[in-house]
Design a protein around this motif. Structure first.
Motif, PDB file in Angstrom:
ATOM      1  N   GLY A 152       0.804  -1.213   0.000  1.00 23.37           N
ATOM      2  CA  GLY A 152       0.000   0.000   0.000  1.00 23.37           C
ATOM      3  C   GLY A 152       0.838   1.264   0.000  1.00 23.37           C
ATOM      4  O   GLY A 152       1.876   1.336   0.653  1.00 23.37           O
ATOM      5  N   THR A 153       0.374   2.270  -0.716  1.00 24.15           N
ATOM      6  CA  THR A 153       1.078   3.547  -0.774  1.00 24.15           C
ATOM      7  C   THR A 153       0.328   4.579   0.064  1.00 24.15           C
ATOM      8  O   THR A 153      -0.820   4.894  -0.225  1.00 24.15           O
ATOM      9  CB  THR A 153       1.182   4.058  -2.217  1.00 24.15           C
ATOM     10  OG1 THR A 153      -0.137   4.098  -2.784  1.00 24.15           O
ATOM     11  CG2 THR A 153       2.046   3.147  -3.057  1.00 24.15           C
ATOM     12  N   SER A 154       0.982   5.054   1.104  1.00 18.96           N
ATOM     13  CA  SER A 154       0.401   6.123   1.906  1.00 18.96           C
ATOM     14  C   SER A 154       1.130   7.435   1.661  1.00 18.96           C
ATOM     15  O   SER A 154       0.618   8.512   1.943  1.00 18.96           O
ATOM     16  CB  SER A 154       0.476   5.774   3.399  1.00 18.96           C
ATOM     17  OG  SER A 154       1.816   5.817   3.850  1.00 18.96           O
ATOM     18  N   GLY A 155       2.362   7.324   1.148  1.00 28.53           N
ATOM     19  CA  GLY A 155       3.168   8.514   0.900  1.00 28.53           C
ATOM     20  C   GLY A 155       3.901   9.012   2.120  1.00 28.53           C
ATOM     21  O   GLY A 155       4.675   9.958   2.042  1.00 28.53           O
ATOM     22  N   LYS A 156       3.694   8.355   3.252  1.00 29.71           N
ATOM     23  CA  LYS A 156       4.316   8.837   4.483  1.00 29.71           C
ATOM     24  C   LYS A 156       5.801   8.465   4.558  1.00 29.71           C
ATOM     25  O   LYS A 156       6.624   9.252   5.000  1.00 29.71           O
ATOM     26  CB  LYS A 156       3.578   8.277   5.699  1.00 29.71           C
ATOM     27  CG  LYS A 156       4.107   8.855   6.999  1.00 29.71           C
ATOM     28  CD  LYS A 156       3.292   8.416   8.167  1.00 29.71           C
ATOM     29  CE  LYS A 156       3.820   9.074   9.427  1.00 29.71           C
ATOM     30  NZ  LYS A 156       5.251   8.824   9.647  1.00 29.71           N
ATOM     31  N   ASP A 157       6.123   7.245   4.181  1.00 27.76           N
ATOM     32  CA  ASP A 157       7.509   6.792   4.177  1.00 27.76           C
ATOM     33  C   ASP A 157       7.722   5.999   2.897  1.00 27.76           C
ATOM     34  O   ASP A 157       7.672   4.771   2.888  1.00 27.76           O
ATOM     35  CB  ASP A 157       7.802   5.937   5.407  1.00 27.76           C
ATOM     36  CG  ASP A 157       9.293   5.649   5.596  1.00 27.76           C
ATOM     37  OD1 ASP A 157      10.021   5.674   4.580  1.00 27.76           O
ATOM     38  OD2 ASP A 157       9.716   5.388   6.733  1.00 27.76           O
ATOM     39  N   VAL A 158       7.955   6.708   1.822  1.00 31.44           N
ATOM     40  CA  VAL A 158       8.075   6.089   0.503  1.00 31.44           C
ATOM     41  C   VAL A 158       9.270   5.150   0.439  1.00 31.44           C
ATOM     42  O   VAL A 158       9.215   4.099  -0.202  1.00 31.44           O
ATOM     43  CB  VAL A 158       8.168   7.171  -0.593  1.00 31.44           C
ATOM     44  CG1 VAL A 158       8.422   6.545  -1.961  1.00 31.44           C
ATOM     45  CG2 VAL A 158       6.878   8.000  -0.620  1.00 31.44           C
ATOM     46  N   ALA A 159      10.354   5.501   1.116  1.00 32.27           N
ATOM     47  CA  ALA A 159      11.546   4.644   1.109  1.00 32.27           C
ATOM     48  C   ALA A 159      11.227   3.271   1.702  1.00 32.27           C
ATOM     49  O   ALA A 159      11.653   2.239   1.171  1.00 32.27           O
ATOM     50  CB  ALA A 159      12.678   5.310   1.877  1.00 32.27           C
ATOM     51  N   PHE A 160      10.458   3.260   2.788  1.00 36.57           N
ATOM     52  CA  PHE A 160      10.072   1.987   3.404  1.00 36.57           C
ATOM     53  C   PHE A 160       9.146   1.207   2.481  1.00 36.57           C
ATOM     54  O   PHE A 160       9.272  -0.009   2.329  1.00 36.57           O
ATOM     55  CB  PHE A 160       9.407   2.251   4.758  1.00 36.57           C
ATOM     56  CG  PHE A 160       9.014   0.995   5.502  1.00 36.57           C
ATOM     57  CD1 PHE A 160       9.882  -0.080   5.606  1.00 36.57           C
ATOM     58  CD2 PHE A 160       7.772   0.912   6.104  1.00 36.57           C
ATOM     59  CE1 PHE A 160       9.515  -1.234   6.299  1.00 36.57           C
ATOM     60  CE2 PHE A 160       7.396  -0.234   6.800  1.00 36.57           C
ATOM     61  CZ  PHE A 160       8.268  -1.304   6.889  1.00 36.57           C
ATOM     62  N   GLU A 161       8.218   1.900   1.847  1.00 39.10           N
ATOM     63  CA  GLU A 161       7.328   1.244   0.883  1.00 39.10           C
ATOM     64  C   GLU A 161       8.139   0.551  -0.210  1.00 39.10           C
ATOM     65  O   GLU A 161       7.860  -0.600  -0.581  1.00 39.10           O
ATOM     66  CB  GLU A 161       6.390   2.268   0.242  1.00 39.10           C
ATOM     67  CG  GLU A 161       5.367   2.882   1.168  1.00 39.10           C
ATOM     68  CD  GLU A 161       4.595   4.005   0.489  1.00 39.10           C
ATOM     69  OE1 GLU A 161       4.746   4.150  -0.753  1.00 39.10           O
ATOM     70  OE2 GLU A 161       3.860   4.726   1.172  1.00 39.10           O
TER      71      GLU A 161
END
Length: 254
Positions: free
Chosen positions: A176-185
């Motif tokens: 899922g993409t939340s945009g909060k921590d893109v690197a972790f995604e």
């Protein structure tokens, strides 16, 4: 006369020489900073225990929480969590919390919802919560955080404040993409071999009434929560290996 005789415990006498016997000390016992715990953090509507397991440092610098199951008819993530409880250990200085299921009633019945027919991933107290249709698969409950399972996990997350939370689901196959921590995604997507996707929750406007939506909105200064969706029928090897993949993405794997 035999060249070797038994002596006091822990000592071997051989040819007139005295030497200490080999003593094997388990690695975990030798590490005084490492600890394991099993905690009952609450109970379901029908009285089943909701259990959390901890593995890691007593004072960790970074903590990952794996939530294996929220929907009772999605068993793969629960198996990942159960494997992690038995088989994995985080690297020094870090910690791992594992909750195999927050919906033990649904798991026992094989239903998405809990015993009261509520979708626990639509029950979180956010601005985007709506009641929905009772009897549907996405019924949000009579009010925000109406379910004791939701309140149990809210209390636990508020007290522990993990740096990373991964909530496992199926069968939409993605990170899922939340945009909060893109690197972790991106690290999760790479390690798990999944694509990053937007998993929309059409429950009114505002913050998604899901666990990840709630945590990122109200406790995001402490960490980030991400939904991971396995495919419909992931292999046993994939499900087991996913625990280490998730740990590597969160940088708590040795």
């Amino acid at each position: 006369m035999s060249g070797v005789v038994k002596a006091a415990a822990g000592v071997v006498v051989s040819m007139g020489l005295v030497a200490p016997a080999l003593v094997i000390v388990p690695a975990q016992a030798a590490d005084s900073t490492y600890t394991t715990r099993k905690v009952v953090i609450g109970t379901s509507h029908q009285g089943r225990s909701i259990v959390a397991f901890y593995r890691g440092a007593r004072q960790p610098e970074r903590v990952l929480l794996i939530l294996g199951q929220m929907h009772g008819d999605e068993p793969a993530g629960r198996r990942t969590a159960q494997h992690a409880v038995k088989r994995v250990r985080p690297k020094a200085g870090t910690g791992l919390w594992i909750i195999p299921t927050m919906n033990p009633d649904g798991a026992a019945r094989g239903t998405r919802t809990n015993a009261r027919g509520v979708d626990l991933n639509r029950n979180w107290p956010t601005s985007g919560w709506i009641r929905g249709t009772k009897g549907s698969r996405t019924y949000g409950g009579s009010k925000r955080a109406s379910e004791r399972e939701t309140r149990t996990l809210m209390k636990f997350l508020k007290s522990r404040k993990p740096d990373y939370i991964v909530s496992l689901h199926q069968p939409l196959k993605g990170v899922g993409t939340s945009g909060k921590d893109v690197a972790f995604e991106k690290r999760l997507a790479k390690e798990l071999g999944l694509k990053r996707k937007h998993f929309g929750v059409s429950q009114g406007k505002g913050t998604s009434p899901t666990m990840t939506g709630w945590y990122n909105r109200y406790h995001g200064r402490h960490g980030t929560a991400i939904t991971v969706e396995y495919g419909a029928r992931p292999s046993s090897g994939y499900v087991k290996g996913a625990s280490r993949d998730i740990m590597r993405a969160a940088r708590v794997h040795p």
